[in-house]
Design a protein around this motif. Sequence first.
Motif, PDB file in Angstrom:
ATOM      1  N   MET A 190       0.833  -1.197   0.000  1.00  0.00           N
ATOM      2  CA  MET A 190       0.000   0.000   0.000  1.00  0.00           C
ATOM      3  C   MET A 190       0.867   1.246   0.000  1.00  0.00           C
ATOM      4  O   MET A 190       0.652   2.180  -0.765  1.00  0.00           O
ATOM      5  N   VAL A 224      -4.220  -3.466  -5.567  1.00  0.00           N
ATOM      6  CA  VAL A 224      -3.499  -2.667  -4.573  1.00  0.00           C
ATOM      7  C   VAL A 224      -3.396  -1.216  -5.045  1.00  0.00           C
ATOM      8  O   VAL A 224      -3.552  -0.284  -4.249  1.00  0.00           O
ATOM      9  N   ALA A 228      -4.845   1.896  -3.118  1.00  0.00           N
ATOM     10  CA  ALA A 228      -3.932   2.984  -2.778  1.00  0.00           C
ATOM     11  C   ALA A 228      -4.498   4.318  -3.250  1.00  0.00           C
ATOM     12  O   ALA A 228      -4.369   5.336  -2.563  1.00  0.00           O
ATOM     13  N   HIS A 268       0.434   1.655   7.348  1.00  0.00           N
ATOM     14  CA  HIS A 268       0.496   0.655   6.299  1.00  0.00           C
ATOM     15  C   HIS A 268       1.854  -0.030   6.283  1.00  0.00           C
ATOM     16  O   HIS A 268       1.959  -1.237   6.097  1.00  0.00           O
TER      17      HIS A 268
END
Lengths: 277, 225, 225
Positions: A190, A224, A228, A268
């Motif tokens: 992330m 992802v 993000a 993260h």
Amino acid sequence: MIAERAVQALAPAAPVARPPEPPVAVPAYDGPLDLLLFLVRKEGVALREIPVARICDAYLAHLRDLDEIDVDRAGDYLAMASTLCLLKARELLPRLPTVGAVEEEEDPKEALERRLLEYERFRDVSEQLGQMHLLDREVFARPEVPVSPGEQPIDPVVDSYGLARIFYELLERRAAPPPEHRVAFENYTMAERVRFVLSRLDDGAEHLLSEFWVELPSKRGRVVTFLASLEAARFQLIDIAQRIHLGAIALVGRVHSAEADLSMLAEHEHDDQEEAR
Amino acid sequence: MMHDEGENVIEFPGPVAGAPEPSGDDIGEPEGPCPPELLVLALEACLFASADPRTPVELAMALGVATIDVFDAVESLRERYLRSGSALRVVEVGDGYQIRTDARLARWVAAIRGGKPFRLSRPALETLSVIAFRQPVTKGAIDDIRGVDSGGIIRSLLERGLVKMSGRSEEPGKPMLYGTTPAFLEVFGLRSLVDLPTLRDLRPLHADDASLGAVPVVPFRAPGD
Amino acid sequence: MMHDEGENVIEFPGPVAGAPEPSGDDIGEPEGPCPPELLVLALEACLFASADPRTPVELAMALGVATIDVFDAVESLRERYLRSGSALRVVEVGDGYQIRTDARLARWVAAIRGGKPFRLSRPALETLSVIAFRQPVTKGAIDDIRGVDSGGIIRSLLERGLVKMSGRSEEPGKPMLYGTTPAFLEVFGLRSLVDLPTLRDLRPLHADDASLGAVPVVPFRAPGD
């Protein structure tokens, strides 16, 4: 009907039962001023001798002709009828001698006359407007013809060198082992993806979300990157825009990646490390 | 209290002078036939006000005349356009007629209509590069090099006139072969395909790089860089 | 399994180094000026190809000539249409020029166009006149002049784009002010509000009405003025 009774009450001289013939033929008209103007102009009724009863009858007849009594509409006519009654009363009753300072008050008859005349000017000019050659009624222009793909100039974005380079890249990419087998490609985090998205938006331009996917061969990479983008939007580092209904989603940078406050990524990064272990 | 007249605004009761009644759908029928002295003008007005080609039958119905009169009127209009030095032409498209601008004026029409230039996308550039450097080439070969299906993009490039079908391959199934068009050369400012830089031209420029992907001198900023 | 990237071909994002920037507005620039012998034809083609009125500046840019040359070409075109017996007319609407059909041909064009004809009801025209002549004007002032509530009609005129909200009055309650739009000029074929039919002076109600001397003939100022 309340409205009818009210109109009748204002005109006690009028018979309660509907007269066999309406006293004044009322054409389709648009409000009490319009009707009053018609009576004054076409019937030659002098405003100072306005027969309130006849006018009220005309109003009443019109209200009857309406499909159903509309309280608001009736109100417009009642207000006018009361003005006329006031006028009549002034004509009939002797004026009380005024005591003290004379209040200059506009004569209601003059006020009504002025309103009528003012209304007439606009009614006349609107008739003239209505007789003009209106677009799509008397005159027509060319219809909208969508620009066909062949008509639109093309911006190649790159020159012939760029085109050759793209081809070269394609060949290189094909020569390389399939990216799914590369561990590095699977290693999206992330924190790294947020930084990646931000850095791509540094030029202040709007980029389609789908662009970020073109280079990502794996599902995981796309997922992802998408998450993000949402994360970056949540922390107001970027904006997500959809310019056209159901159109493509675009990402817009809000801050320069070098200046962005990325403290939120710490969490993260911590998670990522946990996962790695 | 005043009443609200909102519903009345759209419809004017009774016929409006000069305006025809609503016709239901498609082609309405005027009240009477178009007088002969106005026929060519009315035909011109009808074609002018229509985006798509109109069939003789549609025109005959709108004008209230026989189809044969439409043919005559079209001929008269066509002749007037040529005689009076007009930018307009009557053309037959499919089974209908349409007014179009003279092809020689296309440049100015494109200039006023063109709007924003169409920017080629990264996938379009990739596909175009394969077609340019490998032509004549099949869709299968393009897909193979790009690693994704390029059907939609090839279609779009065909529509844009950058790419054309240039025959059929001898491979099984005789797939279509694609190549670039003169418009392609024009857009990239090339006199001929010979002017395209070859990979041999490119290699020396990037010889010291492990991979081309790392070279930052690219003249475009596409996501794949 | 390969996916189809057809949808991606349309958009290419962002500015690209080395590529020419789009010119900002919608007009592309042709390579050179239109030769004088083609100017009237090219102008006609440009106007024909445009659904909306085009300003002299837009036309001058597309044709690559000076604005003054556009004026001359428009005059020539207008003259040719009248001389050669055309169904078309060059009209000035708002800031631009547009080709429209001759009003005498309305019946036939409406017939081929089909669908609902364009209409403005009497109350709509009345409300529109008050707004056109008294703008910026409040709903209260409009109601006052018309003697009926005009809320529904104003809403409908707003929705049809003939009228816009143009600010707030300083009156108590700060009511909204209304004015006409460029689309109003287009629909009525006006260059500007100055071309509206004149609002004539007040007319005496009765020739023998002595009391009329008291009525001032100065233009009435509505509360919204």
